[in-house]
Design a protein around this motif. Structure first.
Motif, PDB file in Angstrom:
ATOM      1  N   TRP A 115      29.995  73.562   5.590  1.00 46.39           N
ATOM      2  CA  TRP A 115      29.029  74.487   5.217  1.00 46.39           C
ATOM      3  C   TRP A 115      27.773  73.703   5.568  1.00 46.39           C
ATOM      4  O   TRP A 115      27.751  72.369   5.024  1.00 46.39           O
ATOM      5  N   PRO A 116      26.923  73.817   6.185  1.00 39.47           N
ATOM      6  CA  PRO A 116      25.518  73.417   6.474  1.00 39.47           C
ATOM      7  C   PRO A 116      24.670  73.338   5.412  1.00 39.47           C
ATOM      8  O   PRO A 116      24.313  74.566   4.918  1.00 39.47           O
ATOM      9  N   TYR A 170      21.214  69.431   7.985  1.00 41.74           N
ATOM     10  CA  TYR A 170      20.580  69.587   9.370  1.00 41.74           C
ATOM     11  C   TYR A 170      19.123  69.477   9.309  1.00 41.74           C
ATOM     12  O   TYR A 170      18.391  70.191   8.304  1.00 41.74           O
ATOM     13  N   PRO A 171      18.554  68.515  10.091  1.00 47.11           N
ATOM     14  CA  PRO A 171      17.043  68.652  10.339  1.00 47.11           C
ATOM     15  C   PRO A 171      16.732  69.780  11.245  1.00 47.11           C
ATOM     16  O   PRO A 171      17.673  70.932  11.438  1.00 47.11           O
ATOM     17  N   MET A 213      13.929  66.172  13.331  1.00 49.87           N
ATOM     18  CA  MET A 213      14.127  67.106  14.579  1.00 49.87           C
ATOM     19  C   MET A 213      15.599  66.509  15.054  1.00 49.87           C
ATOM     20  O   MET A 213      15.835  65.420  14.890  1.00 49.87           O
ATOM     21  N   MET A 214      16.263  67.456  15.654  1.00 48.33           N
ATOM     22  CA  MET A 214      17.446  67.131  16.459  1.00 48.33           C
ATOM     23  C   MET A 214      17.724  68.095  17.705  1.00 48.33           C
ATOM     24  O   MET A 214      17.586  69.228  17.484  1.00 48.33           O
ATOM     25  N   PHE A 215      18.284  67.107  18.964  1.00 48.96           N
ATOM     26  CA  PHE A 215      18.548  68.204  19.701  1.00 48.96           C
ATOM     27  C   PHE A 215      20.040  68.846  19.437  1.00 48.96           C
ATOM     28  O   PHE A 215      20.828  68.087  19.005  1.00 48.96           O
ATOM     29  N   LEU A 242      21.361  63.563   7.897  1.00 48.62           N
ATOM     30  CA  LEU A 242      21.532  63.522   9.363  1.00 48.62           C
ATOM     31  C   LEU A 242      20.293  63.532   9.980  1.00 48.62           C
ATOM     32  O   LEU A 242      19.161  64.275   9.604  1.00 48.62           O
ATOM     33  N   ALA A 243      19.973  62.490  10.697  1.00 49.94           N
ATOM     34  CA  ALA A 243      18.772  62.383  11.336  1.00 49.94           C
ATOM     35  C   ALA A 243      18.964  62.042  12.773  1.00 49.94           C
ATOM     36  O   ALA A 243      20.097  61.558  13.270  1.00 49.94           O
ATOM     37  N   ALA A 244      17.902  62.259  13.668  1.00 42.43           N
ATOM     38  CA  ALA A 244      17.959  61.623  15.085  1.00 42.43           C
ATOM     39  C   ALA A 244      16.521  61.392  15.495  1.00 42.43           C
ATOM     40  O   ALA A 244      16.186  60.159  15.530  1.00 42.43           O
ATOM     41  N   ILE A 245      15.515  62.244  15.484  1.00 44.74           N
ATOM     42  CA  ILE A 245      14.063  61.945  15.742  1.00 44.74           C
ATOM     43  C   ILE A 245      13.168  62.645  14.781  1.00 44.74           C
ATOM     44  O   ILE A 245      13.675  63.647  14.375  1.00 44.74           O
ATOM     45  N   SER A 246      12.065  61.917  14.771  1.00 45.41           N
ATOM     46  CA  SER A 246      10.993  62.823  14.118  1.00 45.41           C
ATOM     47  C   SER A 246       9.730  62.727  14.990  1.00 45.41           C
ATOM     48  O   SER A 246       9.507  61.866  15.613  1.00 45.41           O
ATOM     49  N   PHE A 247       8.832  63.960  14.926  1.00 41.66           N
ATOM     50  CA  PHE A 247       7.764  63.832  15.610  1.00 41.66           C
ATOM     51  C   PHE A 247       6.776  65.101  15.071  1.00 41.66           C
ATOM     52  O   PHE A 247       7.049  65.939  14.378  1.00 41.66           O
TER      53      PHE A 247
END
Length: 312
Positions: A115-116, A170-171, A213-215, A242-247
């Protein structure tokens, strides 16, 4: 032995790509896609599909029993921007669908749930930089309130009934394969389409609005990874950061301008600005990286290249 998997909300932005990924991994006949409406021709041809309202318990139970479903991925939800327009519809969809799958697991009719959750669980009083796993959570949107409530119910069902439910926050998600579904971070998908079509974009968020954000490929990878991890490695049963990039919008515009030199962007903030202002600008996801080995693959430059190449 092959697992039998059901995806609820399979025609949405995440659900579509998750369906393909799970079918590639487990075989198309082992993954039943479902939604309240039919998907596009490619999705419909890729494996079994059921028209299904995730808020209808008896209809859901029928599908689970018919296909002998073991795992459910509950991707059906009304997202932030749309939910603000239809608060009670959003609450009913987001919460009743979750209770339905939690109760099926409680009754031992399914064995595992994904479940997200979302960064929308955080609010204006949450520390904005490197937001911790455990922190102030006072969401100010219908979507965020439903996701925070859902996290607490997931934890409760795990502790009280031993339900194996797993979740990530999720972002904002970026994908070229599917259209966004009514979220506040949708600009980060729209901007690539407009850059190619008209070389101009009017952003509904103001300059300097930095968001996590995230691809989409990374989001799918994380979803599969947390579900495949041994149960003993899942230490958090509410939801993992959960993380990847921020802009900010001007940073994504600058990355596009490296490829489309005459690209221009202007700013006309709307009601979504207030939603974005209530969210963190970056996320600390050390727990996910430590507990089940999460790591992202796409930075902004790689994301922009992937988007423009595939949309162009």
């Amino acid at each position: 032995m092959a697992k039998s998997i059901l995806i609820l909300g399979a025609c949405g932005q995440i659900g579509t790509e998750l369906t393909y990924a799970l079918r590639q991994k487990h075989g198309k006949d082992c993954v039943v896609a479902s939604d309240i409406r039919e998907g596009d021709a490619t999705l419909m041809a890729s494996g079994p599909f059921e028209l299904l309202d995730a808020t209808n318990y008896s209809a859901l139970e029928d599908v689970v029993m018919h296909y002998e479903i073991e795992e459910v991925y509950l991707m059906a939800a009304m997202l932030s921007a749309t939910a603000e327009k239809f608060p009670m519809r959003a609450w009913n969809l987001n919460m009743n669908s979750l209770f339905n799958v939690l109760n099926l697991a409680k009754e031992k009719k399914i064995s595992k749930i994904f479940w997200p959750s979302s960064i929308a669980v955080f609010g204006p009083n949450t520390p904005k930089e490197a937001t911790e796993q455990h922190t102030i959570m006072e969401p100010s949107t219908v979507y965020g309130i439903s996701k925070q409530s859902g996290e607490r119910w997931c934890q409760y069902y795990y502790e009280k009934y031993g339900v194996d439910v797993r979740s990530v926050r999720y972002p904002g998600l970026i994908s070229w394969k599917t259209q966004p579904g009514g979220g506040t971070t949708d600009y980060a998908v729209e901007i690539y389409h407009k850059a190619i079509e008209t070389q101009t974009y009017t952003c509904f968020l103001k300059k300097g609005t930095t968001l996590p954000m995230m691809f989409m490929d990374d989001a799918i990878k994380a979803t599969l990874a947390i579900m495949e991890a041994p149960e003993t490695q899942i230490k958090i049963r509410s939801s993992y950061n959960l993380a990847a990039i921020s802009f900010a919008p001007e940073e994504i515009a600058a990355s596009i301008a490296l490829h489309i030199t005459n690209f221009k962007m202007k700013y006309e903030p709307d009601f979504r600005q207030q939603i974005a202002d209530s969210w963190p600008s970056s996320i600390n996801d050390d727990s996910a990286r430590k507990d089940w080995g999460w790591q992202h693959s796409f930075d902004l430059e790689k994301t922009t290249k992937e988007m423009l190449t595939n949309l162009g």
